[in-house]
Enzyme design. Structure first.
Site, PDB file in Angstrom:
ATOM      1  CE1 TYR A 142     -79.383   6.350   2.842  1.00  0.00           C
ATOM      2  CE2 TYR A 142     -81.411   6.082   1.579  1.00  0.00           C
ATOM      3  CZ  TYR A 142     -80.716   5.956   2.767  1.00  0.00           C
ATOM      4  OH  TYR A 142     -81.329   5.430   3.859  1.00  0.00           O
ATOM      5  NE  ARG A 155     -93.585   7.333  -1.775  1.00  0.00           N
ATOM      6  CZ  ARG A 155     -94.179   7.414  -2.952  1.00  0.00           C
ATOM      7  NH1 ARG A 155     -95.381   6.839  -3.129  1.00  0.00           N
ATOM      8  NH2 ARG A 155     -93.610   8.018  -3.971  1.00  0.00           N
ATOM      9  CB  SER A 187     -83.326   2.444   2.974  1.00  0.00           C
ATOM     10  OG  SER A 187     -84.259   3.219   2.264  1.00  0.00           O
ATOM     11  CE  LYS A 221     -78.861   3.159   4.597  1.00  0.00           C
ATOM     12  NZ  LYS A 221     -78.373   3.007   5.984  1.00  0.00           N
ATOM     13  CG  PHE A 271     -91.633   0.584   3.765  1.00  0.00           C
ATOM     14  CD1 PHE A 271     -92.158   0.671   2.498  1.00  0.00           C
ATOM     15  CD2 PHE A 271     -90.945  -0.577   4.123  1.00  0.00           C
ATOM     16  CE1 PHE A 271     -92.040  -0.382   1.589  1.00  0.00           C
ATOM     17  CE2 PHE A 271     -90.808  -1.638   3.227  1.00  0.00           C
ATOM     18  CZ  PHE A 271     -91.364  -1.536   1.966  1.00  0.00           C
TER      19      PHE A 271
END
Length: 347
Positions: free
Chosen positions: A148, A230, A124, A152, A177
């Protein structure tokens, strides 16, 4: 030889399986359905006209993992299985460290025993934390800001250490993304349990009247309209990224890290406007203060994936919105009443 997909019934997993099957791969799936729906796999079979082998289990079950590898000739693994809600990880970090990291360790140990050394890992962009500049490249400093993201990041480090110890491994780490959209058929899509954590499924729930309005966190960012920007990528483009990474794995060794994004940014208000055009419905919203840790603008530099994997995101924001809306409008309750469906090929 088969490809094992952990967490294959989930949003990204189910779309990736469609493309694997369409590309001629045999697929085996592990999923405990704690955050997914059995019906998604039945619909994958409908879309592709092909069958899949499914194990209803958690990767925390070592004996069950052993059985999967003993019963099948597995060539490579695509690893999606893991908890993924940032807020929940903050309130219950031990759950996330136990499930995401311990489960991955059990999977890797089993792979090693059966000499399966090809892995595509679902990572991620959260591993970058708050980037100092944009666009974000793979070599940027890593500073995950929640449990979280740290799971990763820790798994990425574990995978690098595995390759340092054994150069036969071939590992692709894919940093996503913002996946949105759905399969063009409208049969599979994003179906979060409870209130959606992400922007687009929240917008679609407002569009169908299930939620009263959208809350936008912050309209005073230094962006064109004050709302956060984003990098949104169509889930089918993302699925093809996994196929490209898998192809590279099967022909070369090493650890390779890739951003999967479009390289373009859209603001929250631009997304709202795009969905209003697509759905023909007004999306009411209110403005709330910024959330801690949110950044003004975040989008990828995907040039490494283009150069090394021959992969680029092809679908634009209009198609992303249209496919998301088709999925939601055709499936108002998501997979709804079919959550207890009999699994095709269930083991």
């Amino acid at each position: 030889m088969s490809i094992l997909v952990t967490g294959g019934a989930g949003y990204i997993g189910s779309h990736t399986i469609v493309e694997l099957l369409n590309s001629g791969y045999d697929v085996i799936i592990i999923d405990d359905f704690s955050n997914s729906h059995p019906e998604s796999l039945n619909r994958v079979c409908e879309i592709t006209g092909k069958s899949i082998k499914i194990y209803n289990m958690t990767i925390l079950n070592r004996e069950a993992l052993e059985k999967v590898f003993a019963e099948n000739s597995i060539q490579a693994v695509i690893h999606f299985a893991g908890f993924k809600a940032v807020g929940e990880s903050v309130s219950n970090p031990l759950l996330y460290y136990q499930n995401n990291i311990t489960g991955t360790l059990f999977l890797l140990e089993t792979m090693q025993r059966y000499n399966v050394k090809s892995l595509v890992f679902s990572s991620s962009a959260t591993v970058y934390g708050v980037p100092r500049t944009i666009p974000i490249s793979e070599g940027f400093p890593l500073r995950a800001t929640n449990p979280y993201g740290r799971t990763k990041l820790m798994i990425e480090e574990i995978l690098s250490d595995i390759f340092l110890a054994d150069k036969e491994w071939s590992i692709s780490i894919l940093r996503y993304f913002n996946p949105i959209g759905a399969h063009h058929s409208g049969k599979i899509g994003e179906d979060p349990k409870g209130t959606p954590n992400n922007l687009v499924p929240y917008i679609t729930k407002v569009c169908i009247g299930e939620l009263s309005k959208l809350t936008i966190f912050g309209n005073d960012y230094p962006t064109k309209d004050g709302t956060g920007v984003r990098d949104y990528i169509h889930v089918v483009d993302l699925a093809f990224g996994h196929l490209k990474a898998l192809e590279r794995n099967l022909t070369s060794n090493g650890v390779n890290i890739y951003n999967l994004g479009t390289g373009n940014g859209y603001s929250v208000l631009e997304m709202v406007e795009a969905f209003e055009k697509t759905s023909g419905r007004k999306i009411p919203y209110s403005i709330s203060p910024r959330r801690p840790g949110d950044v003004a603008t975040c989008y990828a530099n995907p040039s490494k994936a283009e150069k090394e994997l021959n992969w680029t995101a092809k679908k634009g924001i209009k198609e992303m919105c249209e496919d998301s809306w088709r999925w939601q409008s055709n499936n108002r309750n998501g997979y709804g009443e079919n959550n207890d469906a009999i699994l095709i090929g269930n083991k």
